[in-house]
Enzyme design. Sequence first.
Site, PDB file in Angstrom:
ATOM      1  N   ASP A 143      -6.558  12.385   1.268  1.00 42.14           N
ATOM      2  CA  ASP A 143      -5.736  11.600   1.673  1.00 42.14           C
ATOM      3  C   ASP A 143      -5.683  12.191   3.042  1.00 42.14           C
ATOM      4  OD1 ASP A 143      -4.688   8.953   2.320  1.00 42.14           O
ATOM      5  OD2 ASP A 143      -2.349   9.716   2.314  1.00 42.14           O
ATOM      6  N   ASP A 162     -10.822   7.193  -1.863  1.00 38.52           N
ATOM      7  CA  ASP A 162     -11.048   7.591  -0.498  1.00 38.52           C
ATOM      8  C   ASP A 162     -11.766   8.625  -0.402  1.00 38.52           C
ATOM      9  OD1 ASP A 162      -8.865   5.483  -0.215  1.00 38.52           O
ATOM     10  OD2 ASP A 162      -6.874   6.377   0.348  1.00 38.52           O
ATOM     11  N   ASP A 176       4.021   1.454  -2.993  1.00 37.57           N
ATOM     12  CA  ASP A 176       2.600   2.460  -1.968  1.00 37.57           C
ATOM     13  C   ASP A 176       3.470   3.568  -0.864  1.00 37.57           C
ATOM     14  OD1 ASP A 176       0.385   0.609  -2.706  1.00 37.57           O
ATOM     15  OD2 ASP A 176       1.542  -0.724  -1.179  1.00 37.57           O
TER      16      ASP A 176
END
Length: 478
Positions: free
Chosen positions: A117, A155, A305
Amino acid sequence: MSQHIRRHRRTAAVAAAAVGCTVLAGAWFSTGPASAGAITGSLYRDPNSQAARWVAANPSDSRMPVIRDKIASQPAAHWLSSFNLTTVQSEVSTFVGAAASANQIPVLSVYEITNRDCGGASAGGAPSLAQYQTWINSFSAGLGNRPVIVILETDALALQTCLSASDVTARDQALATAVQTIKAADSGARVYLDGGHSAWNSASDQANRLKAAGVQYADGFFTNVSNFNSTANEAAYGRSIISALNGLGTSGKHQIIDTSRNGGAGGDWCADDNTDRRIGAYPTTNTGDANIDAYLWVKPPGEADGCSYTAGSFQPNLAYSLASSAPYPPTESPTAPPTTPSTTPPTSTPPTSNPPTSNPPTSNPPTSAPPTTPPPTTPAGGACTAAYQTTNSWPGGFQAQVTVTAGRAAINGWTVRWTLASGQSISQLWNGTLSVSGSSVTVKNLSYNGSLAAGGSTQFGFTGTGSAATPALTCTSP
Protein backbone atom coordinates in the site's frame (compact mmCIF):
# COMPACT_ATOMS: atom_id res chain seq x y z
CA MET A 1 -4.30 -1.87 -0.25
CA SER A 2 -4.44 1.28 -1.08
CA GLN A 3 -6.19 0.80 -3.83
CA HIS A 4 -5.51 2.94 -4.94
CA ILE A 5 -5.85 3.33 -1.92
CA ARG A 6 -9.00 2.67 -2.43
CA ARG A 7 -9.04 1.04 -0.20
CA HIS A 8 -9.50 -1.88 0.50
CA ARG A 9 -7.48 -1.58 3.26
CA ARG A 10 -7.68 -4.93 4.45
CA THR A 11 -9.07 -6.24 1.37
CA ALA A 12 -7.34 -8.58 -0.65
CA ALA A 13 -7.78 -10.51 -3.59
CA VAL A 14 -8.73 -13.86 -4.43
CA ALA A 15 -7.72 -15.73 -7.35
CA ALA A 16 -7.93 -18.73 -9.31
CA ALA A 17 -8.41 -20.05 -12.67
CA ALA A 18 -7.65 -23.36 -14.02
CA VAL A 19 -5.73 -24.84 -16.73
CA GLY A 20 -5.19 -28.43 -15.97
CA CYS A 21 -7.84 -31.06 -15.92
CA THR A 22 -7.79 -32.04 -12.28
CA VAL A 23 -10.39 -33.51 -9.99
CA LEU A 24 -9.73 -32.73 -6.35
CA ALA A 25 -12.09 -32.74 -3.40
CA GLY A 26 -15.14 -32.52 -5.63
CA ALA A 27 -13.88 -29.53 -7.63
CA TRP A 28 -13.29 -29.78 -11.35
CA PHE A 29 -10.74 -27.66 -13.18
CA SER A 30 -11.25 -28.04 -16.92
CA THR A 31 -9.42 -26.95 -20.03
CA GLY A 32 -12.05 -27.34 -22.75
CA PRO A 33 -14.74 -24.86 -23.78
CA ALA A 34 -16.72 -23.89 -20.71
CA SER A 35 -19.58 -21.47 -20.22
CA ALA A 36 -18.19 -20.87 -16.75
CA GLY A 37 -14.60 -20.20 -17.71
CA ALA A 38 -11.99 -22.73 -16.60
CA ILE A 39 -13.39 -23.53 -13.16
CA THR A 40 -16.53 -25.33 -12.10
CA GLY A 41 -17.46 -26.20 -8.56
CA SER A 42 -18.95 -24.81 -5.39
CA LEU A 43 -17.09 -22.03 -3.57
CA TYR A 44 -16.37 -22.43 0.14
CA ARG A 45 -18.30 -20.39 2.69
CA ASP A 46 -16.37 -19.83 5.90
CA PRO A 47 -18.68 -20.53 8.88
CA ASN A 48 -16.38 -18.41 11.03
CA SER A 49 -16.36 -15.26 8.90
CA GLN A 50 -16.90 -11.93 10.64
CA ALA A 51 -20.39 -11.69 9.15
CA ALA A 52 -21.29 -15.21 10.34
CA ARG A 53 -20.02 -14.51 13.84
CA TRP A 54 -22.03 -11.29 14.04
CA VAL A 55 -25.20 -13.08 12.92
CA ALA A 56 -24.72 -15.77 15.57
CA ALA A 57 -24.15 -13.18 18.29
CA ASN A 58 -27.10 -10.92 17.38
CA PRO A 59 -30.19 -13.09 16.80
CA SER A 60 -32.61 -10.33 17.88
CA ASP A 61 -31.14 -7.49 15.81
CA SER A 62 -33.62 -6.26 13.19
CA ARG A 63 -30.84 -6.23 10.58
CA MET A 64 -29.85 -9.83 11.23
CA PRO A 65 -32.13 -11.66 8.73
CA VAL A 66 -30.93 -9.54 5.78
CA ILE A 67 -27.26 -9.84 6.75
CA ARG A 68 -27.66 -13.58 7.37
CA ASP A 69 -29.46 -14.36 4.12
CA LYS A 70 -27.65 -12.03 1.73
CA ILE A 71 -24.10 -11.77 3.10
CA ALA A 72 -23.22 -14.39 5.74
CA SER A 73 -24.73 -17.11 3.56
CA GLN A 74 -22.24 -16.42 0.77
CA PRO A 75 -18.61 -17.48 0.19
CA ALA A 76 -16.02 -14.71 0.49
CA ALA A 77 -12.24 -14.55 0.40
CA HIS A 78 -10.21 -15.39 3.49
CA TRP A 79 -7.54 -12.72 3.94
CA LEU A 80 -3.97 -13.40 4.97
CA SER A 81 -2.67 -9.95 5.86
CA SER A 82 -0.81 -10.38 9.17
CA PHE A 83 2.81 -11.31 8.70
CA ASN A 84 3.50 -14.32 10.96
CA LEU A 85 5.99 -16.94 9.84
CA THR A 86 5.20 -19.34 12.66
CA THR A 87 1.44 -19.71 12.10
CA VAL A 88 0.76 -19.24 8.40
CA GLN A 89 1.23 -22.87 7.42
CA SER A 90 -1.20 -24.17 10.04
CA GLU A 91 -3.74 -21.40 9.32
CA VAL A 92 -3.73 -22.20 5.62
CA SER A 93 -3.83 -25.95 6.15
CA THR A 94 -6.81 -25.69 8.51
CA PHE A 95 -8.81 -23.43 6.19
CA VAL A 96 -8.09 -25.33 2.97
CA GLY A 97 -8.67 -28.64 4.76
CA ALA A 98 -12.11 -27.53 5.96
CA ALA A 99 -13.03 -26.55 2.40
CA ALA A 100 -11.78 -29.89 1.04
CA SER A 101 -13.91 -31.73 3.60
CA ALA A 102 -16.93 -29.84 2.30
CA ASN A 103 -15.95 -30.62 -1.33
CA GLN A 104 -15.74 -26.89 -2.03
CA ILE A 105 -13.16 -24.46 -3.41
CA PRO A 106 -11.62 -21.98 -0.92
CA VAL A 107 -10.47 -18.50 -1.90
CA LEU A 108 -7.38 -17.08 -0.20
CA SER A 109 -6.35 -13.46 -0.54
CA VAL A 110 -2.61 -13.07 0.05
CA TYR A 111 -1.72 -9.53 1.14
CA GLU A 112 1.84 -9.64 2.46
CA ILE A 113 4.08 -7.95 -0.12
CA THR A 114 6.87 -5.72 1.20
CA ASN A 115 6.05 -1.98 1.15
CA ARG A 116 2.36 -2.83 0.89
CA ASP A 117 0.00 0.00 0.00
CA CYS A 118 3.01 2.28 -0.45
CA GLY A 119 2.90 3.03 3.26
CA GLY A 120 -0.76 4.09 3.15
CA ALA A 121 -3.70 3.03 5.30
CA SER A 122 -3.01 -0.66 4.69
CA ALA A 123 0.74 -0.45 5.21
CA GLY A 124 2.47 -3.60 6.43
CA GLY A 125 3.48 -6.90 4.92
CA ALA A 126 6.81 -8.68 5.00
CA PRO A 127 9.78 -6.65 6.32
CA SER A 128 11.83 -7.65 3.26
CA LEU A 129 11.38 -9.55 0.02
CA ALA A 130 13.63 -12.30 1.36
CA GLN A 131 11.29 -12.78 4.31
CA TYR A 132 8.35 -12.58 1.91
CA GLN A 133 9.70 -15.60 0.04
CA THR A 134 10.09 -17.45 3.33
CA TRP A 135 6.45 -16.67 4.15
CA ILE A 136 5.34 -17.84 0.69
CA ASN A 137 7.20 -21.12 1.24
CA SER A 138 5.27 -21.71 4.47
CA PHE A 139 1.99 -20.63 2.89
CA SER A 140 2.51 -23.05 0.01
CA ALA A 141 3.37 -25.90 2.37
CA GLY A 142 -0.03 -25.49 4.02
CA LEU A 143 -2.01 -25.91 0.81
CA GLY A 144 -1.51 -29.63 0.32
CA ASN A 145 -2.53 -31.06 -3.04
CA ARG A 146 -5.98 -29.47 -2.81
CA PRO A 147 -7.97 -27.07 -5.02
CA VAL A 148 -7.71 -23.43 -4.03
CA ILE A 149 -8.03 -20.01 -5.62
CA VAL A 150 -5.26 -17.59 -4.66
CA ILE A 151 -5.62 -13.85 -5.07
CA LEU A 152 -2.01 -12.77 -4.98
CA GLU A 153 -1.21 -9.28 -3.69
CA THR A 154 -3.94 -6.77 -4.47
CA ASP A 155 -2.52 -3.42 -5.69
CA ALA A 156 1.00 -4.82 -5.94
CA LEU A 157 1.12 -4.18 -9.71
CA ALA A 158 -1.42 -1.41 -10.25
CA LEU A 159 0.04 0.73 -7.47
CA GLN A 160 3.79 1.28 -7.79
CA THR A 161 4.10 5.04 -7.31
CA CYS A 162 6.30 4.67 -4.22
CA LEU A 163 8.76 2.28 -5.85
CA SER A 164 12.00 3.05 -7.67
CA ALA A 165 12.78 1.27 -10.93
CA SER A 166 14.97 -1.23 -9.07
CA ASP A 167 12.25 -1.78 -6.46
CA VAL A 168 9.72 -2.50 -9.23
CA THR A 169 12.05 -5.07 -10.75
CA ALA A 170 12.62 -6.72 -7.37
CA ARG A 171 8.89 -6.86 -6.66
CA ASP A 172 8.18 -8.34 -10.09
CA GLN A 173 10.74 -11.07 -9.46
CA ALA A 174 9.30 -11.77 -6.00
CA LEU A 175 5.79 -12.16 -7.41
CA ALA A 176 6.93 -14.39 -10.28
CA THR A 177 8.79 -16.59 -7.79
CA ALA A 178 5.75 -16.66 -5.49
CA VAL A 179 3.50 -17.87 -8.30
CA GLN A 180 5.92 -20.64 -9.24
CA THR A 181 6.39 -21.66 -5.61
CA ILE A 182 2.64 -21.99 -5.04
CA LYS A 183 2.07 -23.88 -8.29
CA ALA A 184 4.95 -26.27 -7.59
CA ALA A 185 3.61 -27.04 -4.12
CA ASP A 186 -0.04 -27.56 -5.12
CA SER A 187 -1.17 -28.74 -8.55
CA GLY A 188 -4.72 -27.79 -7.56
CA ALA A 189 -3.86 -24.14 -6.93
CA ARG A 190 -5.13 -21.51 -9.35
CA VAL A 191 -3.19 -18.27 -8.92
CA TYR A 192 -4.16 -14.78 -10.11
CA LEU A 193 -2.14 -11.56 -10.16
CA ASP A 194 -3.24 -7.95 -9.68
CA GLY A 195 -5.04 -6.45 -12.69
CA GLY A 196 -6.13 -3.20 -11.02
CA HIS A 197 -9.48 -2.08 -12.37
CA SER A 198 -11.07 -0.48 -15.43
CA ALA A 199 -10.77 3.11 -14.19
CA TRP A 200 -7.09 2.96 -13.28
CA ASN A 201 -4.21 1.99 -15.59
CA SER A 202 -4.72 1.35 -19.29
CA ALA A 203 -5.13 -2.25 -20.41
CA SER A 204 -1.83 -2.22 -22.29
CA ASP A 205 0.03 -0.78 -19.30
CA GLN A 206 -1.49 -3.32 -16.94
CA ALA A 207 -0.71 -6.17 -19.34
CA ASN A 208 2.95 -5.15 -19.43
CA ARG A 209 3.02 -5.05 -15.62
CA LEU A 210 1.45 -8.49 -15.44
CA LYS A 211 3.93 -9.94 -17.93
CA ALA A 212 6.88 -8.47 -16.00
CA ALA A 213 5.56 -10.04 -12.78
CA GLY A 214 5.21 -13.56 -14.20
CA VAL A 215 1.60 -13.87 -15.28
CA GLN A 216 2.87 -16.44 -17.78
CA TYR A 217 3.27 -18.78 -14.78
CA ALA A 218 -0.13 -17.89 -13.31
CA ASP A 219 -3.69 -18.67 -14.38
CA GLY A 220 -4.67 -15.07 -14.98
CA PHE A 221 -5.47 -11.84 -13.16
CA PHE A 222 -8.14 -10.32 -10.93
CA THR A 223 -9.76 -6.89 -11.14
CA ASN A 224 -12.05 -4.55 -9.17
CA VAL A 225 -11.05 -5.70 -5.68
CA SER A 226 -12.78 -3.45 -3.18
CA ASN A 227 -13.95 -1.26 -6.04
CA PHE A 228 -17.33 -0.39 -7.51
CA ASN A 229 -16.93 -0.55 -11.27
CA SER A 230 -19.67 -2.43 -13.11
CA THR A 231 -19.17 -6.05 -14.12
CA ALA A 232 -19.71 -5.10 -17.77
CA ASN A 233 -16.90 -2.53 -17.65
CA GLU A 234 -14.56 -4.90 -15.83
CA ALA A 235 -15.27 -7.68 -18.35
CA ALA A 236 -14.51 -5.32 -21.25
CA TYR A 237 -11.32 -4.18 -19.52
CA GLY A 238 -10.35 -7.80 -18.93
CA ARG A 239 -10.82 -8.65 -22.59
CA SER A 240 -8.53 -5.76 -23.51
CA ILE A 241 -5.86 -6.99 -21.07
CA ILE A 242 -6.14 -10.54 -22.44
CA SER A 243 -5.79 -9.21 -25.97
CA ALA A 244 -2.71 -7.19 -24.95
CA LEU A 245 -1.21 -10.25 -23.24
CA ASN A 246 -1.80 -12.28 -26.40
CA GLY A 247 0.19 -9.63 -28.26
CA LEU A 248 2.99 -10.08 -25.74
CA GLY A 249 3.10 -13.81 -26.42
CA THR A 250 1.22 -14.78 -23.27
CA SER A 251 -2.05 -16.51 -24.11
CA GLY A 252 -4.67 -18.55 -22.27
CA LYS A 253 -5.04 -16.22 -19.28
CA HIS A 254 -8.38 -15.66 -17.58
CA GLN A 255 -9.96 -13.01 -15.37
CA ILE A 256 -11.63 -12.94 -11.96
CA ILE A 257 -13.90 -10.01 -11.06
CA ASP A 258 -14.68 -8.85 -7.53
CA THR A 259 -18.45 -8.18 -7.46
CA SER A 260 -18.76 -7.66 -3.70
CA ARG A 261 -19.80 -3.99 -3.92
CA ASN A 262 -20.40 -3.12 -7.57
CA GLY A 263 -24.19 -3.35 -7.67
CA GLY A 264 -24.83 0.34 -6.97
CA ALA A 265 -23.27 3.75 -7.41
CA GLY A 266 -19.61 4.52 -8.00
CA GLY A 267 -17.89 7.72 -6.92
CA ASP A 268 -15.38 8.31 -4.12
CA TRP A 269 -13.23 5.40 -2.98
CA CYS A 270 -14.57 4.98 0.55
CA ALA A 271 -17.79 3.03 1.05
CA ASP A 272 -18.09 3.45 4.83
CA ASP A 273 -20.53 6.35 4.54
CA ASN A 274 -21.94 5.80 1.05
CA THR A 275 -25.50 4.53 1.26
CA ASP A 276 -25.70 4.15 -2.54
CA ARG A 277 -23.37 1.14 -2.59
CA ARG A 278 -24.89 -2.32 -3.16
CA ILE A 279 -23.61 -5.88 -3.28
CA GLY A 280 -23.15 -7.07 -6.85
CA ALA A 281 -23.50 -10.52 -8.39
CA TYR A 282 -23.41 -13.34 -5.86
CA PRO A 283 -20.16 -15.35 -5.87
CA THR A 284 -20.08 -18.08 -8.50
CA THR A 285 -17.91 -19.95 -10.97
CA ASN A 286 -20.83 -19.99 -13.42
CA THR A 287 -20.05 -16.73 -15.19
CA GLY A 288 -21.30 -17.56 -18.68
CA ASP A 289 -18.10 -16.05 -20.09
CA ALA A 290 -15.18 -18.23 -21.18
CA ASN A 291 -12.72 -15.46 -20.29
CA ILE A 292 -13.96 -15.07 -16.70
CA ASP A 293 -13.31 -17.89 -14.24
CA ALA A 294 -15.37 -16.53 -11.35
CA TYR A 295 -17.24 -13.64 -9.82
CA LEU A 296 -15.92 -13.48 -6.27
CA TRP A 297 -16.47 -11.47 -3.12
CA VAL A 298 -12.83 -10.69 -2.47
CA LYS A 299 -13.68 -7.72 -0.28
CA PRO A 300 -16.16 -9.21 2.24
CA PRO A 301 -19.28 -6.97 2.25
CA GLY A 302 -19.70 -5.15 5.53
CA GLU A 303 -16.00 -4.85 6.27
CA ALA A 304 -15.00 -1.19 6.52
CA ASP A 305 -12.64 0.72 4.25
CA GLY A 306 -11.10 2.66 7.11
CA CYS A 307 -12.38 6.21 6.69
CA SER A 308 -15.12 6.06 9.33
CA TYR A 309 -14.38 2.74 11.05
CA THR A 310 -11.29 0.63 11.61
CA ALA A 311 -10.24 -0.87 8.28
CA GLY A 312 -11.35 -4.48 7.96
CA SER A 313 -13.75 -4.36 10.91
CA PHE A 314 -17.27 -5.72 10.35
CA GLN A 315 -19.93 -3.03 10.59
CA PRO A 316 -23.55 -4.28 10.58
CA ASN A 317 -24.97 -0.93 9.48
CA LEU A 318 -22.65 -0.97 6.46
CA ALA A 319 -23.52 -4.60 5.68
CA TYR A 320 -27.25 -3.88 5.96
CA SER A 321 -26.96 -0.83 3.69
CA LEU A 322 -25.17 -2.89 1.04
CA ALA A 323 -27.67 -5.76 1.15
CA SER A 324 -31.08 -4.40 2.20
CA SER A 325 -32.38 -3.62 -1.29
CA ALA A 326 -30.44 -6.35 -3.12
CA PRO A 327 -32.27 -9.43 -4.41
CA TYR A 328 -32.06 -12.61 -2.39
CA PRO A 329 -29.57 -15.21 -3.61
CA PRO A 330 -30.83 -18.22 -5.57
CA THR A 331 -32.19 -21.06 -3.48
CA GLU A 332 -29.72 -23.64 -4.70
CA SER A 333 -26.38 -22.11 -5.57
CA PRO A 334 -25.49 -18.52 -6.42
CA THR A 335 -25.62 -17.61 -10.06
CA ALA A 336 -24.63 -14.39 -11.71
CA PRO A 337 -26.49 -12.26 -14.21
CA PRO A 338 -25.53 -12.87 -17.83
CA THR A 339 -22.54 -10.99 -19.14
CA THR A 340 -21.19 -10.38 -22.58
CA PRO A 341 -20.22 -13.86 -23.84
CA SER A 342 -16.66 -14.25 -24.97
CA THR A 343 -15.92 -17.73 -26.23
CA THR A 344 -13.32 -16.63 -28.77
CA PRO A 345 -10.05 -14.82 -28.17
CA PRO A 346 -10.90 -11.33 -26.92
CA THR A 347 -10.30 -8.22 -28.92
CA SER A 348 -9.33 -4.78 -27.82
CA THR A 349 -12.73 -3.31 -28.70
CA PRO A 350 -13.57 -0.79 -25.97
CA PRO A 351 -16.90 -0.72 -24.16
CA THR A 352 -19.45 1.64 -25.60
CA SER A 353 -21.65 2.18 -22.59
CA ASN A 354 -21.81 1.81 -18.83
CA PRO A 355 -18.47 3.50 -18.11
CA PRO A 356 -16.56 2.85 -14.89
CA THR A 357 -18.26 4.47 -11.96
CA SER A 358 -15.54 4.76 -9.35
CA ASN A 359 -12.18 6.49 -9.10
CA PRO A 360 -8.99 4.94 -7.78
CA PRO A 361 -7.85 6.49 -4.55
CA THR A 362 -4.64 8.42 -4.26
CA SER A 363 -1.61 7.17 -2.39
CA ASN A 364 -2.74 9.18 0.60
CA PRO A 365 -6.56 8.90 0.59
CA PRO A 366 -8.28 12.00 1.95
CA THR A 367 -10.85 11.73 4.69
CA SER A 368 -13.07 14.75 3.99
CA ALA A 369 -16.48 14.17 2.47
CA PRO A 370 -17.02 14.97 -1.21
CA PRO A 371 -19.58 17.56 -2.26
CA THR A 372 -23.12 16.27 -2.58
CA THR A 373 -24.15 18.40 -5.55
CA PRO A 374 -22.15 17.90 -8.75
CA PRO A 375 -21.37 20.95 -10.84
CA PRO A 376 -23.42 21.45 -13.96
CA THR A 377 -22.43 19.86 -17.24
CA THR A 378 -20.47 22.15 -19.50
CA PRO A 379 -21.50 21.96 -23.16
CA ALA A 380 -18.57 21.25 -25.41
CA GLY A 381 -17.72 21.90 -28.97
CA GLY A 382 -17.75 19.09 -31.48
CA ALA A 383 -19.81 15.98 -30.84
CA CYS A 384 -19.38 15.51 -27.09
CA THR A 385 -19.81 17.21 -23.72
CA ALA A 386 -17.77 16.98 -20.54
CA ALA A 387 -19.04 17.33 -16.95
CA TYR A 388 -16.70 17.97 -14.02
CA GLN A 389 -17.20 16.91 -10.39
CA THR A 390 -14.97 17.26 -7.33
CA THR A 391 -15.32 13.90 -5.59
CA ASN A 392 -13.05 14.60 -2.62
CA SER A 393 -10.91 17.36 -1.19
CA TRP A 394 -8.43 17.87 1.62
CA PRO A 395 -6.01 20.60 2.68
CA GLY A 396 -3.79 21.30 -0.31
CA GLY A 397 -5.36 18.81 -2.68
CA PHE A 398 -8.44 17.28 -4.28
CA GLN A 399 -9.77 14.43 -6.40
CA ALA A 400 -12.04 14.99 -9.41
CA GLN A 401 -14.02 13.03 -11.97
CA VAL A 402 -14.96 14.03 -15.52
CA THR A 403 -17.79 12.38 -17.45
CA VAL A 404 -17.51 12.48 -21.24
CA THR A 405 -20.81 12.00 -23.10
CA ALA A 406 -21.35 11.57 -26.84
CA GLY A 407 -24.01 13.66 -28.58
CA ARG A 408 -26.69 12.42 -30.95
CA ALA A 409 -24.18 10.50 -33.03
CA ALA A 410 -21.57 7.91 -32.09
CA ILE A 411 -17.98 9.12 -31.73
CA ASN A 412 -14.61 7.44 -32.14
CA GLY A 413 -12.26 9.35 -29.87
CA TRP A 414 -12.54 12.42 -27.65
CA THR A 415 -10.40 15.24 -26.25
CA VAL A 416 -11.18 17.31 -23.14
CA ARG A 417 -9.42 20.61 -22.45
CA TRP A 418 -9.43 23.14 -19.60
CA THR A 419 -7.20 25.70 -17.87
CA LEU A 420 -5.75 25.09 -14.41
CA ALA A 421 -6.52 27.66 -11.74
CA SER A 422 -3.67 29.53 -10.11
CA GLY A 423 -1.65 27.19 -7.89
CA GLN A 424 -3.24 24.02 -9.29
CA SER A 425 -1.38 21.04 -10.73
CA ILE A 426 -2.32 17.45 -11.60
CA SER A 427 -0.43 14.72 -9.76
CA GLN A 428 -2.08 11.58 -11.15
CA LEU A 429 -4.68 10.83 -13.85
CA TRP A 430 -6.40 7.57 -14.80
CA ASN A 431 -8.55 6.39 -17.69
CA GLY A 432 -7.06 8.96 -20.07
CA THR A 433 -3.82 10.33 -21.57
CA LEU A 434 -2.69 13.61 -19.99
CA SER A 435 -0.62 16.44 -21.41
CA VAL A 436 -0.04 19.79 -19.73
CA SER A 437 1.44 22.91 -21.28
CA GLY A 438 1.72 25.75 -18.79
CA SER A 439 -1.77 25.97 -17.31
CA SER A 440 -3.46 24.32 -20.34
CA VAL A 441 -4.61 20.73 -19.75
CA THR A 442 -5.47 18.23 -22.47
CA VAL A 443 -6.84 14.73 -21.80
CA LYS A 444 -7.41 12.24 -24.62
CA ASN A 445 -9.13 8.86 -24.54
CA LEU A 446 -7.33 5.55 -24.14
CA SER A 447 -7.67 2.67 -26.60
CA TYR A 448 -10.61 1.06 -24.79
CA ASN A 449 -12.79 4.07 -23.91
CA GLY A 450 -12.69 6.30 -26.99
CA SER A 451 -15.58 4.84 -28.98
CA LEU A 452 -18.95 5.88 -27.56
CA ALA A 453 -22.41 5.17 -28.91
CA ALA A 454 -24.84 8.08 -29.33
CA GLY A 455 -25.60 9.27 -25.82
CA GLY A 456 -23.00 6.90 -24.36
CA SER A 457 -20.51 8.08 -21.76
CA THR A 458 -17.24 7.25 -20.04
CA GLN A 459 -15.23 8.78 -17.21
CA PHE A 460 -11.70 9.70 -16.28
CA GLY A 461 -10.42 10.93 -12.95
CA PHE A 462 -7.42 12.64 -11.42
CA THR A 463 -5.89 13.96 -8.23
CA GLY A 464 -4.49 17.44 -8.02
CA THR A 465 -2.77 19.88 -5.71
CA GLY A 466 -4.08 23.31 -4.86
CA SER A 467 -7.71 24.41 -4.51
CA ALA A 468 -10.64 22.41 -5.86
CA ALA A 469 -11.86 25.14 -8.21
CA THR A 470 -14.33 24.01 -10.90
CA PRO A 471 -12.98 24.62 -14.41
CA ALA A 472 -14.80 25.28 -17.68
CA LEU A 473 -14.35 22.22 -19.89
CA THR A 474 -14.50 21.77 -23.64
CA CYS A 475 -14.90 18.41 -25.34
CA THR A 476 -14.25 17.71 -29.01
CA SER A 477 -14.25 14.58 -31.15
CA PRO A 478 -12.42 13.95 -34.43
